[in-house]
Design an enzyme around this catalytic site. Sequence first.
Site, PDB file in Angstrom:
ATOM      1  N   SER A   1       0.969   6.596  -2.729  1.00 52.33           N
ATOM      2  CA  SER A   1       1.250   6.158  -1.455  1.00 52.33           C
ATOM      3  C   SER A   1       1.787   7.325  -0.519  1.00 52.33           C
ATOM      4  O   SER A   1       1.173   8.232  -0.323  1.00 52.33           O
ATOM      5  CB  SER A   1       2.233   4.910  -1.482  1.00 52.33           C
ATOM      6  OG  SER A   1       2.313   4.142  -0.235  1.00 52.33           O
TER       7      SER A   1
ATOM      8  N   GLY B   1       7.283   5.126  -0.893  1.00 54.00           N
ATOM      9  CA  GLY B   1       8.175   4.427  -0.421  1.00 54.00           C
ATOM     10  C   GLY B   1       8.170   4.256   1.292  1.00 54.00           C
ATOM     11  O   GLY B   1       8.930   4.240   1.729  1.00 54.00           O
ATOM     12  N   GLY B   2       6.769   4.742   1.671  1.00 53.64           N
ATOM     13  CA  GLY B   2       6.501   4.909   2.981  1.00 53.64           C
ATOM     14  C   GLY B   2       7.495   5.499   3.960  1.00 53.64           C
ATOM     15  O   GLY B   2       7.697   5.425   5.197  1.00 53.64           O
TER      16      GLY B   2
END
Length: 608
Positions: free
Chosen positions: A266, A175-176
Amino acid sequence: MKKKRKQFIVLVAFAVACTMNAQTVQVWRGGQVRTTLMNADSITFVENADPATTDEYVYAPNRKITGQSYDQGKAVKLNQGTYVGFEKDGVLQFYGIPYAQQPVGALRFQRAKALPASDEVYEAFHFAHSACQEEEKSENASIYEQGDDMLALNIWASEIKSDDKKPVMVYIHGGGYTLGGSADPLYNGRNFVKKNPDIIMVTINYRINICGYLNAHKMDDGNQDKYQGVNGNLAHLDQIDAIWWVRHNIGAFGGDPTNITLFGESAGCVSAGIVAVSPLAKDEKGNSIVKNIIMQSGGMNVIQCPDSLGGMERNLHTMGISKIADLEDLTFEELREVWLELVDSNTTANPNADGTVVPADPVFSWKYNAAKGVNVLQGYNSGEFTYFKTCFPEELYLRLAKNVERYLEKSVAPKDLPDYKNLREKYYAAIRSEFPKWKDSIPAKDSLQFLEEVADDWLFLAAQSIEAAGHSQAGGKCYFYLFDYLSKALYDKGLRVCHAAEVPYVFRNPSSFWYQTEKELEVSDIVQNIWANFARYGKPDFKYKSDDKEITINWPQYDADSRKVVVINRNPYIKDNFRKERAETLEKMMKLSPTFHFSKFLTGLLEP
């Protein structure tokens, strides 16, 4: 400001955009209902909810249980309390178990404190709150109820036998660093455990954005004793604390505390790598507290060095907030409004190479045995950057792609060093050589796919190849993959095998990135076989049998000489010298410019 905020928050997240299928959602009367959750078609209220039959994605608090009115066969006694789970589809589930004291009030910006001992009995029926964040449709956990009291984890097991020694897999959501949570249905571990009943699955929450990455020492009151060690990495301290909790407690659920596989995608991928190399995640012998890690689509070159920090703190000062105490006194909703205003100011959140939680040189630390004792499986997808087609109109997407090259041309090296410039041209030539249709006379900027390749290389291949080669050089075992299965769902969207495309195959949960056809379920079988075997044995060798074929892969270790990878699709195969010249050139470029200013990169992509 709203349009600008949406563009930026999606870009920062660079995570999972997997909208679930529409459904009817059942909720508990009296709780706040977010009708957008899961694209619900309708809402049904249930007075006395049974967690085994009621929708699990609407928030309800786990309550204290008095007396003996609970199923003791689904209860696990720990030092900090007894937790009662429930069974669904033949899998035992424990949701929302706290792994630390909750970071509320004066604890909001401190490292989490251990839970006290307790003889109380609690439900473990419902996911804990999601962390403070923007509501973004592509991140289902952001639509879930939010709150400060979110340091919790979830456990799936086929059965509970404390004398078992099952491998344990712990997932860190992406989710960055600003979005996401373990309540996202994409990360539900039930289907994985149904297929692999000898494995225990765990997912965790952790602080993100302003609560997870604020550097207390950049604020006026940041030198107080209670903030010592909080250098913008509370998110990763939370993750480390959660892993320590698993080490100390998973045996009661039948798990093997010495065989933990940490994995993530991510931002979760980078987080798994941070745990592997962090000095704070080592046992008394200097070995990591996890045995294996799986790094899905992330490179540690997105970590900033201390002197590149300060954007969040500067923007807070502009808003009239100069002290941590100013933020501690806010209600949760007031804090959330502060974060939303920071988003409007293009504020990012990133790990900080502080030398305490994160090594000062995280990308190159692997060759110095920073991940001692850890087996590594890592890789990325063959068309990562095309994910942004789901977020932006065609014109802006093309601008993003062009700005990747512009960034390499103007922003990476502190000066236009001749050596860097020569390496850059050699790197561009290496890409062209792999695609005969790209003639040397054609400028890179005239080919969109060329620019997409550049983006994928810099965001993923560059750091991952350095880390993998370095870990191998230090005597560690590292295995590399390229996920290259193009589902019909992706094809229909005009995408390649983009960022997050592999996640539904890992968890075997529905998403907009696959239709769950027979072929796609076969790919999920293969991916789960690889991930599960790596968790069991520390090596991802696998055999896969179907009605018409049998596939056996004896997975070779990755090193700088052979660069052997396994390409994962319906017919996985071993590839030698994977993008060798591109990787070697990128590694040399990064040595000339080791600091990757991720914030500058992201904001630069949105510039005209």
